[in-house]
Each structure stands twice: as C-alpha cells, then as structure tokens.
Write a protein that holds these residues in place. Structure first.
Motif, mmCIF file in Angstrom:
data_model
loop_
_atom_site.group_PDB
_atom_site.id
_atom_site.type_symbol
_atom_site.label_atom_id
_atom_site.label_comp_id
_atom_site.label_asym_id
_atom_site.label_seq_id
_atom_site.Cartn_x
_atom_site.Cartn_y
_atom_site.Cartn_z
ATOM 1 N N ASP A 201 0.811 -1.219 0.000
ATOM 2 C CA ASP A 201 0.000 0.000 0.000
ATOM 3 C C ASP A 201 0.844 1.268 0.000
ATOM 4 O O ASP A 201 0.326 2.374 0.156
ATOM 5 N N GLY A 202 2.178 1.109 -0.153
ATOM 6 C CA GLY A 202 3.047 2.269 -0.173
ATOM 7 C C GLY A 202 3.420 2.784 1.195
ATOM 8 O O GLY A 202 4.098 3.815 1.308
ATOM 9 N N GLN A 203 2.994 2.100 2.241
ATOM 10 C CA GLN A 203 3.312 2.494 3.605
ATOM 11 C C GLN A 203 3.814 1.291 4.378
ATOM 12 O O GLN A 203 3.530 0.143 4.013
ATOM 13 N N ILE A 204 4.556 1.575 5.451
ATOM 14 C CA ILE A 204 4.937 0.511 6.381
ATOM 15 C C ILE A 204 4.328 0.864 7.728
ATOM 16 O O ILE A 204 4.732 1.822 8.375
ATOM 17 N N THR A 205 3.345 0.102 8.121
ATOM 18 C CA THR A 205 2.619 0.373 9.368
ATOM 19 C C THR A 205 2.723 -0.854 10.256
ATOM 20 O O THR A 205 1.873 -1.745 10.229
#
Length: 391
Positions: A201-205
C-alpha cells in the motif's frame, strides 16, 4: 509510518562524534548533549528541538527494565508460562488466516512460518499487546541509564531519523518499555534497515499491518544471518555416559558426528548429517535436550536472552508439528539470591559471568560448565545447590 525509501542508516548516524557524556548525570544536560550531537550529524536545529521538546525521563521504564524476573525462571517453568494451548491454537489460526503472507515471507526470505509466529506470539500476543510507553521517552531514558547505553543511545538517533522522514511523531508514538514498536516489536534502527511494505500500500505500518509486520520480521532475520529453509532445533535424547562438557553452544560438530556419539531424535529424524550443530540442555542433562543449528544462533539477534530464544525456538517447532518435549526430571536449580551468590563466587575465581544479576545467561552457563568440570561434577552448565555448596 510512511514507506522508507532508504533502508540503511549512515554510519555517522549510528556512531556519532566523540561523546563527553555517554550516560548518567543531570537528565536535562544529557538531553542537551544529545541535541548537540544530532546537530553535529547534520540535522536541522529546528527539527532537533521539536523532536526533543517534550522528552521526559520515565521511571516506569527503569522499573520495567529492573524487574525482568521471568527471565530468572528455569526453562520448564518459563516455557510452560509462555506456551499455553490457547496460544498454540491462536498461532495455528493466525497461520491459516495469513497463510499467503507467511508463504510469501518464506519464498522471499527463507524464514519458516513457525519462527515468525513464535516471535509474533511472544512479543505482542499476535498484535494485541503492543505497549503504551512513549517511544522517545523510553529510548532516551534507557540511553541516559548506565546499564545498557551502548544499545539505546544509537536508537535515539534512529528514532530522530524516523521523525525526519515523517515516520515517527515523538508526542504520540508508543510501544514497549524498551522502545520497540509494532506487532513484532522492532527498535528504530531495525525498522529503518529492514522494514518491508508487505501489503503493497506504499506504507509501512508495523502497528496495524500484519503483512508489513510478518515480512519485516522475516527481512530482519535474513539480514542477520538466517539460512533459507534450514533447521533451527530438534529435540534429542542423550546417551548414557555422554561427555557433558560437549554440550552447550561452544561445541559444534556435524549431525553425523553427534549420532556417532549416540545422540538420537526423540521424534522423526534429524536433518542432514553434514550440518553443524550443538547440543543444549537448558535445565541440565536430566531435563529436555535439543540439537540446535546456525539458525538458532541467529535468533539471538532478535533477543539476547538464552531462555527466551530457546523457548521461542521450541514453540516454533510445536507450531510446525513437533510434540511436547520430554520434560525428564531435572535437578533443583537456584533461586535468584543463590544465583547472584554463585555468580559472585565464580567472578572471584576469575570467570566471566557477565553481570551479577541472578540470571542464568550464556556467560554464566559457560562458567558453570567449566567449574563443574574442574570439580568433577556433571558438566552440563546447570547450576545446582550442590555446586554452590562445593564453592
């Protein structure tokens, strides 16, 4: 946390210039030193001021660091406390639920799902308990404390780098008391160096995404030396008359050589005879015994506690189908005060036991094994009241 476009901290970030105050002293002055050091690394003064604006020493962090009593428990007690049938069932359910992610982690990084499930379970109970300590307060508090400043001081600057990238708000980021963040509890430098956008998703959470957490944990283990699709532990039985000085992580030989000495698997079959392995007896030669491999040693990059790593590795075997260990009938061990007494006596004889903390760590085990051999006692590294009396 936004996607990290750069996966390595510059050497200057981790090392920094010469430090006049590495730990202790006035907390405000210590923070001032951190700020000056950050500016000397090239960080903008305004950014640094904002990052440290509300930092406070957290006594609850120090209290948590000092009361790690569970690590003083013997292997059978420790493993039974951490491994319940409910946790085992939850591990199997989570594997079924996120099978595609675990399969992807194994394809890309070679890490067995059982290992990732084990640490996910032990660190946060599969994400349910991630901690509510302010991360920056925790890291600065532990850097100021003089017990392990070399570990935590670099993490303060790694957290600052995360803040610079927009991935950490020093006011709101929370996690474990030791500054780890997310479902698999990673320190800032490991997040920067090894975090993976597992769900694309284009993020690292790492606090909310199972895919990011699982893939990031696998990425870190591979970077630390995990060997793809290789074993880590197998329960074994010891033959009568085995030279117990050969047990422990200091002795390595091939599986076939161990077999020639009479080592046998308690279930199934042992891996390839050419692999190098050690035999560990975490509660002495009358308790469970395991053959462990290079991947087992790699797990100490995740946690340095011998009892924790051994239990996590064993739980991973359970999650992948191994039966319950053969508990045996171990000899009585030592309580915390007795262990400190033993460590003090061993240190007085010139043995390196590490900290005199009442915890049976790797250094103390090695010293115990050596003194047992000198005294003609079973040299399995398991300290008993008989050994303490003999000293």
């Amino acid at each position: 946390m936004r996607f990290f476009k750069t996966l390595a901290i510059a050497a200057t970030l981790m090392a920094g210039p010469a430090q006049s105050q590495s730990c202790g002293g006035d907390f405000g002055g210590f923070v001032g030193g951190l700020k000056s050091e950050a500016v000397s690394m090239g960080y903008d003064r305004g950014l640094v001021d904002r990052f440290f604006a509300n930092v406070q020493r957290d006594q609850a962090v120090i209290n948590a660091d000092r009361r790690q009593g569970i690590f003083q428990r013997p292997f059978l007690d420790f493993s039974r406390a951490l491994i319940s049938q409910n946790r085992l069932n939850n591990g199997i359910r989570n594997y079924d639920r996120y099978r595609s992610i675990f399969d992807a982690a194994q394809r890309q990084f070679g890490v067995n799902p059982g290992i990732l499930l084990s640490f996910w379970a032990f660190e946060t109970d599969f994400g349910a308990v991630q901690g509510d300590f302010n991360t920056v307060n925790a890291l600065v508090t532990l850097a100021h404390d003089c017990r392990r400043p070399d570990l935590f001081r670099p993490q303060v600057f790694a957290a600052l780098e995360m803040h610079r990238r927009g991935d950490l708000d020093p006011r709101t980021m929370t996690g474990a008391w030791a500054g780890e963040i997310g479902m698999v509890q990673k320190l800032p430098s490991d997040i920067i160096n090894h975090a993976v956008d597992g769900d694309g998703d284009g993020q690292i959470t790492l606090k909310t995404s199972q895919a990011d957490s699982i893939m990031s944990g696998a990425s870190m283990l591979q970077a630390k030396g995990w060997r793809a699709n290789a074993p880590w532990m197998h329960e074994v039985t010891l033959p009568q008359g085995l030279d117990l000085t050969q047990t422990g992580l200091r002795t390595r030989m091939s599986v076939s050589d161990w077999q020639s000495l009479g080592i046998r698997p308690t279930h199934g079959s042992l891996p390839s005879g050419n692999l190098q392995a050690s035999i560990i007896v975490p509660q002495g030669h009358r308790g469970p015994a395991f053959m462990v491999f290079d991947n087992f040693v790699t797990l100490f990059e995740w946690n340095q506690s011998f009892i924790y790593v051994t239990t996590a590795a064993y739980f991973a075997t359970r999650l992948t189908g191994a039966p319950v260990y053969q508990a045996g009938n171990p000899e009585q061990g030592l309580n915390q005060d007795q262990m400190r007494d033993l460590q003090t006596r061993l240190a007085a004889r010139g043995f390196d036991v590490g900290a005199v903390d009442g915890i049976l760590g790797a250094n103390t085990r090695a010293a115990v094994q050596d003194i047992q051999a000198q005294l003609g006692l079973p040299a399995d590294g398991w300290p008993t009241p008989a050994l303490l009396r003999a000293l």
